[in-house]
Design a protein around this motif. Sequence first.
Motif, PDB file in Angstrom:
ATOM      1  N   HIS A  38     -27.388  39.672   2.078  1.00 55.33           N
ATOM      2  CA  HIS A  38     -28.394  38.715   1.638  1.00 55.33           C
ATOM      3  C   HIS A  38     -28.200  38.284   0.185  1.00 55.33           C
ATOM      4  CE1 HIS A  38     -30.316  40.279   5.252  1.00 55.33           C
ATOM      5  NE2 HIS A  38     -30.990  39.138   5.273  1.00 55.33           N
ATOM      6  N   LEU A  39     -27.236  38.861  -0.493  1.00 54.54           N
ATOM      7  CA  LEU A  39     -27.006  38.586  -1.908  1.00 54.54           C
ATOM      8  C   LEU A  39     -26.742  37.109  -2.182  1.00 54.54           C
ATOM      9  CD1 LEU A  39     -26.779  39.916  -4.681  1.00 54.54           C
ATOM     10  CD2 LEU A  39     -24.358  40.261  -4.234  1.00 54.54           C
ATOM     11  N   GLY A  40     -25.999  36.445  -1.318  1.00 58.01           N
ATOM     12  CA  GLY A  40     -25.652  35.042  -1.519  1.00 58.01           C
ATOM     13  C   GLY A  40     -26.841  34.104  -1.515  1.00 58.01           C
ATOM     14  N   SER A  41     -27.926  34.501  -0.899  1.00 57.68           N
ATOM     15  CA  SER A  41     -29.105  33.635  -0.828  1.00 57.68           C
ATOM     16  C   SER A  41     -30.128  33.938  -1.916  1.00 57.68           C
ATOM     17  CB  SER A  41     -29.773  33.767   0.549  1.00 57.68           C
ATOM     18  OG  SER A  41     -30.283  35.077   0.709  1.00 57.68           O
ATOM     19  N   LEU A  42     -29.797  34.856  -2.814  1.00 58.68           N
ATOM     20  CA  LEU A  42     -30.749  35.267  -3.841  1.00 58.68           C
ATOM     21  C   LEU A  42     -30.342  34.756  -5.217  1.00 58.68           C
ATOM     22  CD1 LEU A  42     -31.180  38.989  -2.776  1.00 58.68           C
ATOM     23  CD2 LEU A  42     -32.627  37.054  -2.170  1.00 58.68           C
ATOM     24  N   THR A  43     -31.323  34.338  -5.988  1.00 56.91           N
ATOM     25  CA  THR A  43     -31.105  33.923  -7.366  1.00 56.91           C
ATOM     26  C   THR A  43     -32.311  34.326  -8.197  1.00 56.91           C
ATOM     27  OG1 THR A  43     -32.102  31.759  -6.982  1.00 56.91           O
ATOM     28  CG2 THR A  43     -29.707  31.911  -6.724  1.00 56.91           C
ATOM     29  N   GLY A  44     -32.182  34.244  -9.490  1.00 53.84           N
ATOM     30  CA  GLY A  44     -33.337  34.439 -10.358  1.00 53.84           C
ATOM     31  C   GLY A  44     -33.485  35.845 -10.872  1.00 53.84           C
ATOM     32  N   GLU A  45     -34.569  36.033 -11.587  1.00 49.51           N
ATOM     33  CA  GLU A  45     -34.795  37.291 -12.279  1.00 49.51           C
ATOM     34  C   GLU A  45     -35.207  38.432 -11.363  1.00 49.51           C
ATOM     35  OE1 GLU A  45     -39.189  36.801 -14.062  1.00 49.51           O
ATOM     36  OE2 GLU A  45     -37.757  35.276 -14.711  1.00 49.51           O
ATOM     37  N   GLY A  46     -35.665  38.158 -10.171  1.00 45.22           N
ATOM     38  CA  GLY A  46     -36.093  39.203  -9.252  1.00 45.22           C
ATOM     39  C   GLY A  46     -35.005  39.680  -8.317  1.00 45.22           C
ATOM     40  N   LEU A  47     -33.762  39.377  -8.621  1.00 49.29           N
ATOM     41  CA  LEU A  47     -32.639  39.683  -7.736  1.00 49.29           C
ATOM     42  C   LEU A  47     -32.541  41.174  -7.412  1.00 49.29           C
ATOM     43  CD1 LEU A  47     -29.712  38.262  -6.758  1.00 49.29           C
ATOM     44  CD2 LEU A  47     -28.953  39.910  -8.441  1.00 49.29           C
ATOM     45  N   ILE A  48     -32.562  42.023  -8.411  1.00 46.03           N
ATOM     46  CA  ILE A  48     -32.404  43.466  -8.186  1.00 46.03           C
ATOM     47  C   ILE A  48     -33.578  44.016  -7.382  1.00 46.03           C
ATOM     48  CG2 ILE A  48     -32.206  45.724  -9.307  1.00 46.03           C
ATOM     49  CD1 ILE A  48     -29.726  43.934  -9.585  1.00 46.03           C
ATOM     50  N   LEU A  49     -34.790  43.615  -7.741  1.00 45.41           N
ATOM     51  CA  LEU A  49     -35.969  44.077  -7.003  1.00 45.41           C
ATOM     52  C   LEU A  49     -35.920  43.625  -5.544  1.00 45.41           C
ATOM     53  CD1 LEU A  49     -38.684  45.526  -7.010  1.00 45.41           C
ATOM     54  CD2 LEU A  49     -39.736  43.394  -7.768  1.00 45.41           C
ATOM     55  N   THR A  50     -35.470  42.405  -5.320  1.00 43.25           N
ATOM     56  CA  THR A  50     -35.364  41.893  -3.951  1.00 43.25           C
ATOM     57  C   THR A  50     -34.309  42.663  -3.164  1.00 43.25           C
ATOM     58  OG1 THR A  50     -36.056  39.711  -4.700  1.00 43.25           O
ATOM     59  CG2 THR A  50     -34.982  39.826  -2.549  1.00 43.25           C
ATOM     60  N   LEU A  51     -33.170  42.957  -3.784  1.00 43.18           N
ATOM     61  CA  LEU A  51     -32.142  43.748  -3.100  1.00 43.18           C
ATOM     62  C   LEU A  51     -32.652  45.149  -2.753  1.00 43.18           C
ATOM     63  CD1 LEU A  51     -28.808  42.846  -4.921  1.00 43.18           C
ATOM     64  CD2 LEU A  51     -29.429  42.378  -2.550  1.00 43.18           C
ATOM     65  N   ILE A  52     -33.398  45.741  -3.667  1.00 39.43           N
ATOM     66  CA  ILE A  52     -33.977  47.068  -3.397  1.00 39.43           C
ATOM     67  C   ILE A  52     -34.980  46.978  -2.246  1.00 39.43           C
ATOM     68  CG2 ILE A  52     -35.471  48.874  -4.351  1.00 39.43           C
ATOM     69  CD1 ILE A  52     -34.057  48.311  -7.075  1.00 39.43           C
ATOM     70  N   THR A  53     -35.762  45.905  -2.225  1.00 36.79           N
ATOM     71  CA  THR A  53     -36.717  45.695  -1.132  1.00 36.79           C
ATOM     72  C   THR A  53     -35.984  45.555   0.194  1.00 36.79           C
ATOM     73  OG1 THR A  53     -38.265  44.608  -2.623  1.00 36.79           O
ATOM     74  CG2 THR A  53     -38.561  44.201  -0.269  1.00 36.79           C
ATOM     75  N   TYR A  54     -34.918  44.759   0.219  1.00 40.32           N
ATOM     76  CA  TYR A  54     -34.144  44.583   1.453  1.00 40.32           C
ATOM     77  C   TYR A  54     -33.479  45.883   1.883  1.00 40.32           C
ATOM     78  CZ  TYR A  54     -34.707  39.503   1.139  1.00 40.32           C
ATOM     79  OH  TYR A  54     -35.215  38.231   1.094  1.00 40.32           O
ATOM     80  N   LEU A  55     -33.020  46.662   0.923  1.00 38.43           N
ATOM     81  CA  LEU A  55     -32.419  47.954   1.248  1.00 38.43           C
ATOM     82  C   LEU A  55     -33.458  48.887   1.875  1.00 38.43           C
ATOM     83  CD1 LEU A  55     -29.969  49.851   1.132  1.00 38.43           C
ATOM     84  CD2 LEU A  55     -30.697  50.486  -1.173  1.00 38.43           C
ATOM     85  N   ALA A  56     -34.637  48.951   1.264  1.00 38.21           N
ATOM     86  CA  ALA A  56     -35.702  49.800   1.810  1.00 38.21           C
ATOM     87  C   ALA A  56     -36.135  49.324   3.194  1.00 38.21           C
ATOM     88  CB  ALA A  56     -36.893  49.818   0.853  1.00 38.21           C
ATOM     89  N   LEU A  57     -36.300  48.009   3.339  1.00 41.76           N
ATOM     90  CA  LEU A  57     -36.649  47.446   4.644  1.00 41.76           C
ATOM     91  C   LEU A  57     -35.604  47.835   5.686  1.00 41.76           C
ATOM     92  CD1 LEU A  57     -38.171  45.489   6.597  1.00 41.76           C
ATOM     93  CD2 LEU A  57     -36.647  43.699   5.722  1.00 41.76           C
ATOM     94  N   SER A  58     -34.341  47.712   5.319  1.00 39.42           N
ATOM     95  CA  SER A  58     -33.273  47.998   6.265  1.00 39.42           C
ATOM     96  C   SER A  58     -33.242  49.464   6.676  1.00 39.42           C
ATOM     97  CB  SER A  58     -31.930  47.584   5.658  1.00 39.42           C
ATOM     98  OG  SER A  58     -30.919  47.662   6.627  1.00 39.42           O
ATOM     99  N   VAL A  59     -33.550  50.359   5.748  1.00 43.05           N
ATOM    100  CA  VAL A  59     -33.622  51.784   6.098  1.00 43.05           C
ATOM    101  C   VAL A  59     -34.739  52.009   7.117  1.00 43.05           C
ATOM    102  CG1 VAL A  59     -34.191  54.084   5.208  1.00 43.05           C
ATOM    103  CG2 VAL A  59     -32.562  52.632   3.978  1.00 43.05           C
ATOM    104  N   VAL A  60     -35.889  51.361   6.899  1.00 41.83           N
ATOM    105  CA  VAL A  60     -37.005  51.465   7.852  1.00 41.83           C
ATOM    106  C   VAL A  60     -36.592  50.891   9.210  1.00 41.83           C
ATOM    107  CG1 VAL A  60     -39.331  50.611   8.380  1.00 41.83           C
ATOM    108  CG2 VAL A  60     -38.798  51.481   6.097  1.00 41.83           C
ATOM    109  N   LEU A  61     -35.926  49.743   9.193  1.00 35.96           N
ATOM    110  CA  LEU A  61     -35.482  49.129  10.452  1.00 35.96           C
ATOM    111  C   LEU A  61     -34.474  50.023  11.167  1.00 35.96           C
ATOM    112  CD1 LEU A  61     -35.044  45.444   9.208  1.00 35.96           C
ATOM    113  CD2 LEU A  61     -36.917  46.355  10.599  1.00 35.96           C
ATOM    114  N   GLY A  62     -33.536  50.584  10.405  1.00 35.00           N
ATOM    115  CA  GLY A  62     -32.535  51.474  11.002  1.00 35.00           C
ATOM    116  C   GLY A  62     -33.158  52.730  11.580  1.00 35.00           C
TER     117      GLY A  62
END
Length: 107
Positions: A38-62
């Motif tokens: 999802h990195l390619g679709s992200l921009t801006g100052e919240g990039l790291i927080l969004t990646l951490i959110t997606y990582l946490a979401l993905s762990v829950v999904l997995g």
Amino acid sequence: MGPGEELLFRGVIQQILRLRLGILLGIVIASLIFALAHLGSLTGEGLILTLITYLALSVVLGASYEYSGNLVVPATVHGLFNAIQFEIIYWVATTEAPAVTTLLLLI
């Protein structure tokens, strides 16, 4: 988009990794790949927080996939997550509320 991503990341990638590396590493590595995809679709100052959110979401999904053995479960959770994201984006765009206030309301 969610069901297709779940088919790929849980149904294919996670399953291959689980067979080779075990359940825990399968979930973790598949989650890292999911977040980075999802990195390619992200921009801006919240990039790291969004990646951490997606990582946490993905762990829950997995984990939900491993626990249930059914792709419908993580696909449904993924769909709910996306719906909430779109609702927040709409709300911020149509009101005077700043995005930070919106995020605090969810916590």
